[in-house]
Motif scaffolding. Structure first.
Motif, PDB file in Angstrom:
ATOM      1  N   LEU A   1       0.838  -1.211   0.000  1.00 18.36           N
ATOM      2  CA  LEU A   1       0.000   0.000   0.000  1.00 18.36           C
ATOM      3  C   LEU A   1       0.870   1.258   0.000  1.00 18.36           C
ATOM      4  O   LEU A   1       0.563   2.236  -0.694  1.00 18.36           O
ATOM      5  CB  LEU A   1      -0.915  -0.009   1.224  1.00 18.36           C
ATOM      6  CG  LEU A   1      -1.914  -1.167   1.318  1.00 18.36           C
ATOM      7  CD1 LEU A   1      -2.646  -1.129   2.654  1.00 18.36           C
ATOM      8  CD2 LEU A   1      -2.908  -1.111   0.168  1.00 18.36           C
TER       9      LEU A   1
ATOM     10  N   ALA B   1      -0.099   0.154  -9.256  1.00 19.63           N
ATOM     11  CA  ALA B   1      -0.693   1.489  -9.199  1.00 19.63           C
ATOM     12  C   ALA B   1      -0.414   2.310 -10.452  1.00 19.63           C
ATOM     13  O   ALA B   1      -1.260   3.100 -10.881  1.00 19.63           O
ATOM     14  CB  ALA B   1      -0.183   2.234  -7.963  1.00 19.63           C
TER      15      ALA B   1
ATOM     16  N   VAL C   1      -4.948   7.718  -4.262  1.00 24.74           N
ATOM     17  CA  VAL C   1      -3.749   7.113  -3.683  1.00 24.74           C
ATOM     18  C   VAL C   1      -3.431   7.708  -2.314  1.00 24.74           C
ATOM     19  O   VAL C   1      -2.773   7.066  -1.489  1.00 24.74           O
ATOM     20  CB  VAL C   1      -2.530   7.221  -4.618  1.00 24.74           C
ATOM     21  CG1 VAL C   1      -2.748   6.431  -5.887  1.00 24.74           C
ATOM     22  CG2 VAL C   1      -2.182   8.658  -4.916  1.00 24.74           C
TER      23      VAL C   1
ATOM     24  N   VAL D   1      -5.172   5.447  -0.124  1.00 26.76           N
ATOM     25  CA  VAL D   1      -4.440   4.180  -0.030  1.00 26.76           C
ATOM     26  C   VAL D   1      -3.318   4.295   1.007  1.00 26.76           C
ATOM     27  O   VAL D   1      -3.052   3.355   1.768  1.00 26.76           O
ATOM     28  CB  VAL D   1      -3.870   3.789  -1.409  1.00 26.76           C
ATOM     29  CG1 VAL D   1      -2.877   2.643  -1.289  1.00 26.76           C
ATOM     30  CG2 VAL D   1      -5.007   3.397  -2.351  1.00 26.76           C
TER      31      VAL D   1
ATOM     32  N   HIS E   1      -2.433   2.149   4.555  1.00 26.53           N
ATOM     33  CA  HIS E   1      -1.116   1.653   4.981  1.00 26.53           C
ATOM     34  C   HIS E   1      -0.894   1.924   6.466  1.00 26.53           C
ATOM     35  O   HIS E   1      -0.469   1.034   7.228  1.00 26.53           O
ATOM     36  CB  HIS E   1      -0.027   2.324   4.134  1.00 26.53           C
ATOM     37  CG  HIS E   1       1.348   2.221   4.715  1.00 26.53           C
ATOM     38  ND1 HIS E   1       2.041   1.033   4.785  1.00 26.53           N
ATOM     39  CD2 HIS E   1       2.174   3.160   5.253  1.00 26.53           C
ATOM     40  CE1 HIS E   1       3.224   1.237   5.335  1.00 26.53           C
ATOM     41  NE2 HIS E   1       3.333   2.520   5.627  1.00 26.53           N
TER      42      HIS E   1
END
Length: 433
Positions: free
Chosen positions: A248, A379, A399, A402, A406
């Motif tokens: 991630l 990605a 992102v 994302v 993480h």
């Protein structure tokens, strides 16, 4: 490039000692930081060069994403095997051999005239890059194990942050030559560093605990091969869980480093040279974040440090993507993104060192960084596709979310386990039930 003979019979290090002398540790650290900087100068030059390559060859953002992914995917798949080789042959040999492959791929890229040739060059470069993190981070951990592990990792990461000068270097060189010339110049700089590694990099002694663990593992394999292999695989379970979180992180960091110049030129109307300079400013700011993250990780719960930084980063990226800010405010946001998004990395590296099975740190770092590269590989085409079909703003905003995932995953796995200089042994690390 000097040729390195790799032999299974060769010893990767001299006699074991628990601590490395300060002079030897400093020399190893300085060379590793310089190597990390140059590696990132090479990799960070690619996003800027792809602006010119895209215009020269008429590529789409999706094509650009595939080119980026080719190197990341190869590097991701090869990092765990590279880590196994590091544990057998020693980091120094693998670092030099890896640089040979990386430079060969760079020279191939400089002479590529089709997308297929570029993809092949990126595959070769990815194979070379795969050796760097599994070899260099265990070396840095060995040198700084007893003097501040997170800070040692932070110093190593600062080298990567300094490598962001590649954005500006590539943009400035491109004003005097074409993208092929820039790639060739950077390749020759890598040749110089490979010579430095060959002549000056020391062999750090192996920790006695690592040697003891290797001897016990060999004895178990001789007594009962099947059970020993099963036990050996179970040792990697904490590392596999950490690798999932690293994937991630890789998806986020690869988007930021690879697409930021294109993001700025396509959404802010900024020229390639200025976009490269802005990207450099952001990544150089990460040096402060790495050092701060290292200091915080050696004093507080590393999982909280990671989670807080990823949450703030997600908010900053949303502002970067959608807020109608002026030039001064844009630079300020980029600086903040650079600082905050770098805080988790030294702590992720420190946790990797702590959960690695004894004597297998190269394989552990290879697995984690391999997952990070694979996350970035997946990605890149997705981000390019979203940019083509919708907008670059949406891709960046996603992102950022994302990256927050993480932080949540790290907190879930390691809450309270690695706080304030904890030296928990791998055998004591349990996954949450």
């Amino acid at each position: 490039m000097p040729r390195i003979a790799l032999s299974a019979a060769a010893s990767p290090s001299p006699a074991p000692h628990k601590e490395v002398s300060p002079a030897t540790a400093n020399r190893a650290r300085n060379i590793l930081v310089a190597a990390h900087a140059l590696q990132h100068i090479v990799t960070s030059s690619l996003p800027v060069l792809l602006i010119f390559i895209r215009e020269d060859l008429g590529l789409s953002f999706t094509d650009v994403g595939i080119i980026i992914a080719a190197g990341n995917l190869t590097g991701g798949l090869a990092q765990f095997p590279a880590g196994l080789l590091v544990d057998v042959f020693g980091a120094r040999n693998l670092l030099i051999a890896g640089y040979g492959l990386t430079l060969g791929g760079m020279f191939m890229f400089a002479n590529a005239t089709t997308m297929s040739a570029m993809l092949l060059a990126r595959v070769v470069t990815g194979l070379g890059n795969a050796t760097f993190h599994p070899a260099s981070f265990p070396e840095m951990a060995r040198a700084t194990k007893h003097s501040g592990l997170s800070m040692g990792m932070a110093l190593h990461n600062v080298g990567g942050n300094l490598g962001s000068l590649g954005y500006t270097v590539a943009a400035l060189l491109a004003a005097y030559t074409d993208w092929r010339g820039v790639t060739t110049i950077l390749s020759w700089a890598g040749v110089v560093l490979a010579v430095v590694f060959t002549l000056f990099y020391p062999r750090l002694p192996v920790d006695e605990d690592d040697l003891k663990a290797r001897a016990e593992a060999r004895a178990r394999r001789q007594e009962n091969g099947a059970q020993a292999r099963a036990a050996s695989m179970s040792e990697y379970l904490p590392v596999v869980a950490l690798a999932a979180a690293a994937a991630l992180s890789g998806a986020f960091s690869n988007t930021i480093t690879s697409f930021l110049p294109a993001f700025l030129t396509s959404t802010r109307g900024i020229g390639a040279t200025v976009a490269g300079a802005f990207a450099t400013i952001m990544m150089l700011s990460g040096a402060a974040g790495s050092l701060g993250g290292g200091r915080l990780g050696d004093k507080y719960d590393r999982s909280i440090v990671v989670l807080a930084a990823t949450a703030v980063t997600a908010v900053l990226v949303a502002i970067l993507a959608w807020a109608p800010v002026g030039t001064v405010a844009l630079v300020l946001v980029l600086v903040l993104v650079g600082i905050v998004h770098s805080i988790p990395r030294p702590n992720l590296n420190a946790i990797t060192s702590l959960v690695a099975p004894a004597g297998k740190s190269g394989a552990a770092f290879g697995l984690v960084f391999g997952a990070m590269s694979l996350g970035g590989s997946l990605a890149s085409p997705v981000v390019g596709f979203i940019a083509d079909r919708s907008s670059m703003q949406l891709a960046f905003g996603l992102v950022g979310g994302v990256f927050l995932l993480h932080g949540l995953w790290i907190r879930r796995l390691y809450a309270g386990k690695f706080a304030a200089q904890s030296q928990t042994k791998p055998s004591q690390v349990d996954l949450p039930g």
